[in-house]
Design a protein around this motif. Structure first.
Motif, PDB file in Angstrom:
ATOM      1  N   ALA A   1      -3.782  25.292 -35.534  1.00  0.00           N
ATOM      2  CA  ALA A   1      -4.578  25.789 -34.698  1.00  0.00           C
ATOM      3  C   ALA A   1      -4.054  25.290 -33.202  1.00  0.00           C
ATOM      4  O   ALA A   1      -4.314  26.135 -32.231  1.00  0.00           O
ATOM      5  N   THR A   2      -3.547  24.000 -33.273  1.00  0.00           N
ATOM      6  CA  THR A   2      -3.299  23.739 -31.898  1.00  0.00           C
ATOM      7  C   THR A   2      -2.008  24.514 -31.219  1.00  0.00           C
ATOM      8  O   THR A   2      -1.724  24.788 -30.101  1.00  0.00           O
ATOM      9  N   GLY A   3      -1.133  24.805 -32.177  1.00  0.00           N
ATOM     10  CA  GLY A   3       0.221  25.661 -31.776  1.00  0.00           C
ATOM     11  C   GLY A   3       0.032  27.183 -31.644  1.00  0.00           C
ATOM     12  O   GLY A   3       0.803  27.623 -30.716  1.00  0.00           O
ATOM     13  N   LEU A   4      -0.809  27.564 -32.372  1.00  0.00           N
ATOM     14  CA  LEU A   4      -0.979  29.127 -32.271  1.00  0.00           C
ATOM     15  C   LEU A   4      -1.011  29.800 -30.950  1.00  0.00           C
ATOM     16  O   LEU A   4      -0.654  30.823 -30.558  1.00  0.00           O
ATOM     17  N   PRO A   5      -1.907  29.210 -29.926  1.00  0.00           N
ATOM     18  CA  PRO A   5      -2.058  29.746 -28.784  1.00  0.00           C
ATOM     19  C   PRO A   5      -0.584  29.700 -27.906  1.00  0.00           C
ATOM     20  O   PRO A   5      -0.493  30.716 -27.136  1.00  0.00           O
ATOM     21  N   PHE A   6       0.251  29.057 -28.391  1.00  0.00           N
ATOM     22  CA  PHE A   6       1.609  29.262 -27.844  1.00  0.00           C
ATOM     23  C   PHE A   6       2.551  30.199 -28.417  1.00  0.00           C
ATOM     24  O   PHE A   6       3.577  30.425 -28.047  1.00  0.00           O
ATOM     25  N   ILE A   7       1.925  30.696 -29.732  1.00  0.00           N
ATOM     26  CA  ILE A   7       3.232  31.577 -30.351  1.00  0.00           C
ATOM     27  C   ILE A   7       2.539  33.203 -30.071  1.00  0.00           C
ATOM     28  O   ILE A   7       1.550  33.476 -30.318  1.00  0.00           O
ATOM     29  N   HIS A   8       3.786  33.805 -29.323  1.00  0.00           N
ATOM     30  CA  HIS A   8       3.146  35.011 -28.900  1.00  0.00           C
ATOM     31  C   HIS A   8       3.798  36.431 -29.961  1.00  0.00           C
ATOM     32  O   HIS A   8       4.366  37.100 -29.447  1.00  0.00           O
ATOM     33  N   PHE A   9       4.106  35.995 -31.210  1.00  0.00           N
ATOM     34  CA  PHE A   9       4.898  36.941 -31.977  1.00  0.00           C
ATOM     35  C   PHE A   9       4.361  36.577 -33.210  1.00  0.00           C
ATOM     36  O   PHE A   9       3.626  35.441 -33.735  1.00  0.00           O
ATOM     37  N   LYS A  10       4.216  37.753 -34.134  1.00  0.00           N
ATOM     38  CA  LYS A  10       3.911  37.420 -35.515  1.00  0.00           C
ATOM     39  C   LYS A  10       4.958  37.649 -36.551  1.00  0.00           C
ATOM     40  O   LYS A  10       5.894  38.533 -36.463  1.00  0.00           O
ATOM     41  N   SER A  11       4.953  36.643 -37.608  1.00  0.00           N
ATOM     42  CA  SER A  11       5.833  36.934 -38.556  1.00  0.00           C
ATOM     43  C   SER A  11       5.394  36.523 -39.668  1.00  0.00           C
ATOM     44  O   SER A  11       4.263  36.043 -39.737  1.00  0.00           O
ATOM     45  N   LYS A  12       6.123  36.366 -40.692  1.00  0.00           N
ATOM     46  CA  LYS A  12       5.672  36.160 -42.169  1.00  0.00           C
ATOM     47  C   LYS A  12       5.377  34.744 -42.071  1.00  0.00           C
ATOM     48  O   LYS A  12       4.297  34.080 -42.568  1.00  0.00           O
ATOM     49  N   PHE A  13       6.092  33.888 -41.280  1.00  0.00           N
ATOM     50  CA  PHE A  13       6.019  32.246 -41.172  1.00  0.00           C
ATOM     51  C   PHE A  13       5.854  31.893 -39.860  1.00  0.00           C
ATOM     52  O   PHE A  13       6.134  30.802 -39.783  1.00  0.00           O
ATOM     53  N   HIS A  14       5.062  32.621 -39.026  1.00  0.00           N
ATOM     54  CA  HIS A  14       4.839  32.048 -37.717  1.00  0.00           C
ATOM     55  C   HIS A  14       3.804  31.078 -37.643  1.00  0.00           C
ATOM     56  O   HIS A  14       4.034  30.332 -36.558  1.00  0.00           O
ATOM     57  N   LYS A  15       2.984  30.881 -38.649  1.00  0.00           N
ATOM     58  CA  LYS A  15       2.271  29.625 -38.764  1.00  0.00           C
ATOM     59  C   LYS A  15       3.150  28.209 -38.933  1.00  0.00           C
ATOM     60  O   LYS A  15       2.525  27.320 -38.345  1.00  0.00           O
ATOM     61  N   LYS A  16       4.138  28.350 -39.747  1.00  0.00           N
ATOM     62  CA  LYS A  16       4.927  27.246 -39.678  1.00  0.00           C
ATOM     63  C   LYS A  16       5.441  26.992 -38.119  1.00  0.00           C
ATOM     64  O   LYS A  16       5.458  25.725 -37.930  1.00  0.00           O
ATOM     65  N   ILE A  17       5.767  27.746 -37.547  1.00  0.00           N
ATOM     66  CA  ILE A  17       6.225  27.575 -36.096  1.00  0.00           C
ATOM     67  C   ILE A  17       5.299  27.162 -35.369  1.00  0.00           C
ATOM     68  O   ILE A  17       5.176  26.003 -34.526  1.00  0.00           O
ATOM     69  N   ALA A  18       4.067  27.651 -35.481  1.00  0.00           N
ATOM     70  CA  ALA A  18       2.829  26.934 -34.805  1.00  0.00           C
ATOM     71  C   ALA A  18       2.534  25.213 -35.063  1.00  0.00           C
ATOM     72  O   ALA A  18       2.131  24.662 -34.369  1.00  0.00           O
ATOM     73  N   ALA A  19       2.850  25.286 -36.261  1.00  0.00           N
ATOM     74  CA  ALA A  19       2.511  23.970 -36.726  1.00  0.00           C
ATOM     75  C   ALA A  19       3.646  23.044 -36.182  1.00  0.00           C
ATOM     76  O   ALA A  19       3.352  21.905 -35.743  1.00  0.00           O
ATOM     77  N   ALA A  20       4.798  23.305 -36.142  1.00  0.00           N
ATOM     78  CA  ALA A  20       5.900  22.835 -35.144  1.00  0.00           C
ATOM     79  C   ALA A  20       5.718  22.316 -33.747  1.00  0.00           C
ATOM     80  O   ALA A  20       5.625  21.263 -33.253  1.00  0.00           O
ATOM     81  N   VAL A  21       4.869  23.253 -33.299  1.00  0.00           N
ATOM     82  CA  VAL A  21       4.708  23.475 -31.657  1.00  0.00           C
ATOM     83  C   VAL A  21       3.313  22.543 -31.707  1.00  0.00           C
ATOM     84  O   VAL A  21       3.358  21.696 -30.877  1.00  0.00           O
ATOM     85  N   GLY A  22       2.371  22.655 -32.631  1.00  0.00           N
ATOM     86  CA  GLY A  22       1.017  21.972 -32.429  1.00  0.00           C
ATOM     87  C   GLY A  22       1.182  20.431 -32.929  1.00  0.00           C
ATOM     88  O   GLY A  22       0.288  19.786 -32.138  1.00  0.00           O
ATOM     89  N   GLN A  23       1.986  20.291 -33.717  1.00  0.00           N
ATOM     90  CA  GLN A  23       1.828  18.881 -34.420  1.00  0.00           C
ATOM     91  C   GLN A  23       2.043  17.647 -32.946  1.00  0.00           C
ATOM     92  O   GLN A  23       1.220  16.881 -33.230  1.00  0.00           O
ATOM     93  N   PRO A  24       2.871  17.824 -32.401  1.00  0.00           N
ATOM     94  CA  PRO A  24       3.259  16.762 -31.273  1.00  0.00           C
ATOM     95  C   PRO A  24       2.128  16.758 -30.447  1.00  0.00           C
ATOM     96  O   PRO A  24       1.533  15.623 -29.852  1.00  0.00           O
ATOM     97  N   LEU A  25       1.634  17.897 -29.947  1.00  0.00           N
ATOM     98  CA  LEU A  25       0.429  18.066 -29.441  1.00  0.00           C
ATOM     99  C   LEU A  25      -0.804  17.591 -29.790  1.00  0.00           C
ATOM    100  O   LEU A  25      -1.719  16.834 -28.840  1.00  0.00           O
ATOM    101  N   LEU A  26      -1.097  17.732 -31.025  1.00  0.00           N
ATOM    102  CA  LEU A  26      -2.389  16.890 -31.892  1.00  0.00           C
ATOM    103  C   LEU A  26      -2.122  15.613 -31.691  1.00  0.00           C
ATOM    104  O   LEU A  26      -3.030  14.913 -31.484  1.00  0.00           O
ATOM    105  N   MET A  27      -0.790  14.916 -31.980  1.00  0.00           N
ATOM    106  CA  MET A  27      -0.623  13.603 -31.912  1.00  0.00           C
ATOM    107  C   MET A  27      -0.961  13.017 -30.534  1.00  0.00           C
ATOM    108  O   MET A  27      -1.331  11.855 -30.454  1.00  0.00           O
ATOM    109  N   HIS A  28      -0.414  13.845 -29.899  1.00  0.00           N
ATOM    110  CA  HIS A  28      -0.570  13.265 -28.470  1.00  0.00           C
ATOM    111  C   HIS A  28      -2.046  13.126 -28.118  1.00  0.00           C
ATOM    112  O   HIS A  28      -2.386  12.238 -27.465  1.00  0.00           O
ATOM    113  N   ALA A  29      -2.719  14.062 -28.461  1.00  0.00           N
ATOM    114  CA  ALA A  29      -4.151  14.249 -28.268  1.00  0.00           C
ATOM    115  C   ALA A  29      -4.844  12.817 -28.873  1.00  0.00           C
ATOM    116  O   ALA A  29      -5.654  12.050 -28.345  1.00  0.00           O
TER     117      ALA A  29
END
Ligand code: GLU
Length: 259
Positions: free
Chosen positions: A55-83
């Motif tokens: 959920a944290t990474g999704l606003p930064f992901i501007h494409f859809k693919s079968k596995f775009h949530k994995k990329i959202a997780a990769a983007v979102g995890q460090p932001l989540l931990m930062h918070a």
């Protein structure tokens, strides 16, 4: 494998609790860390299992693919931990990230190392924040939801209590979204097929668990002796309520709890 007599809590935080339409809800994270800091003061050992990377990474992901949530997780995890880090710093609490794969529970050596390292973190007052290592798997061998992960961790570290925080008040007699007569069940002594049947099948848009996953997690944990609570993570004081018999959600009694 628990190495002392301190009260040990595993708190699972659902995506719906700490995120909104536009990603992370930092105020909610602040509130959770305030409550965790109270437990630190009391000398309790706390482990967080936090969802929210996708959920944290999704606003930064501007494409859809079968596995775009994995990329959202990769983007979102460090932001989540930062918070979490920012909020924890205010209470002089150091946090440590632990990312887990399902194999870590089935491989004896990995599991032993995981528990030993978590125990070490706890004894040095480092707050472990655990999530599944979403980026490492496609569809195979996933733990699937963090409710299950929370229960596996709680059993693995011999926690005294597992507190599952979600956006619902707990388990109801009927689906509270559709039925005004639904009544919150305060206590469940045994989880059986009738308990399972009470769960609405609906899942949230970004979380993957749903109430059924929570009840299954509660069943596993309570059968292994870990008292489990399911409650609304949006309510202030929800966590402390689980410790003083004043819990506003559903409490699941542990089988043969001799702690
Ligand atoms: N690991 C996922 C995340 O951090 C969440 C899984 C779940 O909702 O249970 O977004």
């Amino acid at each position: 494998m628990k190495n002392n007599k301190k009260m040990r809590l595993v708190i699972k935080i659902g995506t719906q609790v700490i995120s909104g339409k536009n990603g992370l809800n930092k105020k909610r994270i602040r509130q959770i860390i305030i409550e965790v800091a109270e437990f630190f003061k009391l000398g309790y050992e706390v482990i967080l299992v936090s969802s929210g990377a996708i959920a944290t990474g999704l606003p930064f992901i501007h494409f859809k693919s079968k596995f775009h949530k994995k990329i959202a997780a990769a983007v979102g995890q460090p932001l989540l931990m930062h918070a979490y880090t920012n909020e924890a710093k205010k209470h002089k609490i150091i946090i440590g990230q632990v990312l887990i794969l399902s194999d870590d529970f089935t491989n004896r050596k990995n599991f032993k190392n995981l528990i030993l390292n978590i125990n070490d973190m706890l004894s040095h007052k480092v707050l472990p924040i655990i999530n599944e290592n979403d980026v490492m798997k496609r569809q195979d061998l996933r733990i699937n939801d963090n409710d299950t992960l929370g229960a596996m961790v709680a059993v693995g570290v011999s926690a005294d209590k597992l507190i599952i925080l979600t956006n619902k008040d707990g388990l109801y007699t009927k689906n509270p979204d559709h039925d005004k007569e639904a009544v919150l069940i305060k206590e469940v002594s045994k989880i059986n097929s009738e308990t399972m049947a009470l769960c609405a099948t609906g899942k949230s848009a970004l979380g993957v668990g749903g109430m059924l996953a929570k009840i299954k997690a509660a069943k596993y944990a309570t059968q292994k002796g870990v008292e489990t609570f399911i409650g609304n993570g949006k309510k202030k004081g929800i966590i402390i309520g689980a410790l003083n018999e004043n819990f506003s959600g559903t409490r699941f009694l542990a089988k043969n709890n001799n702690k």
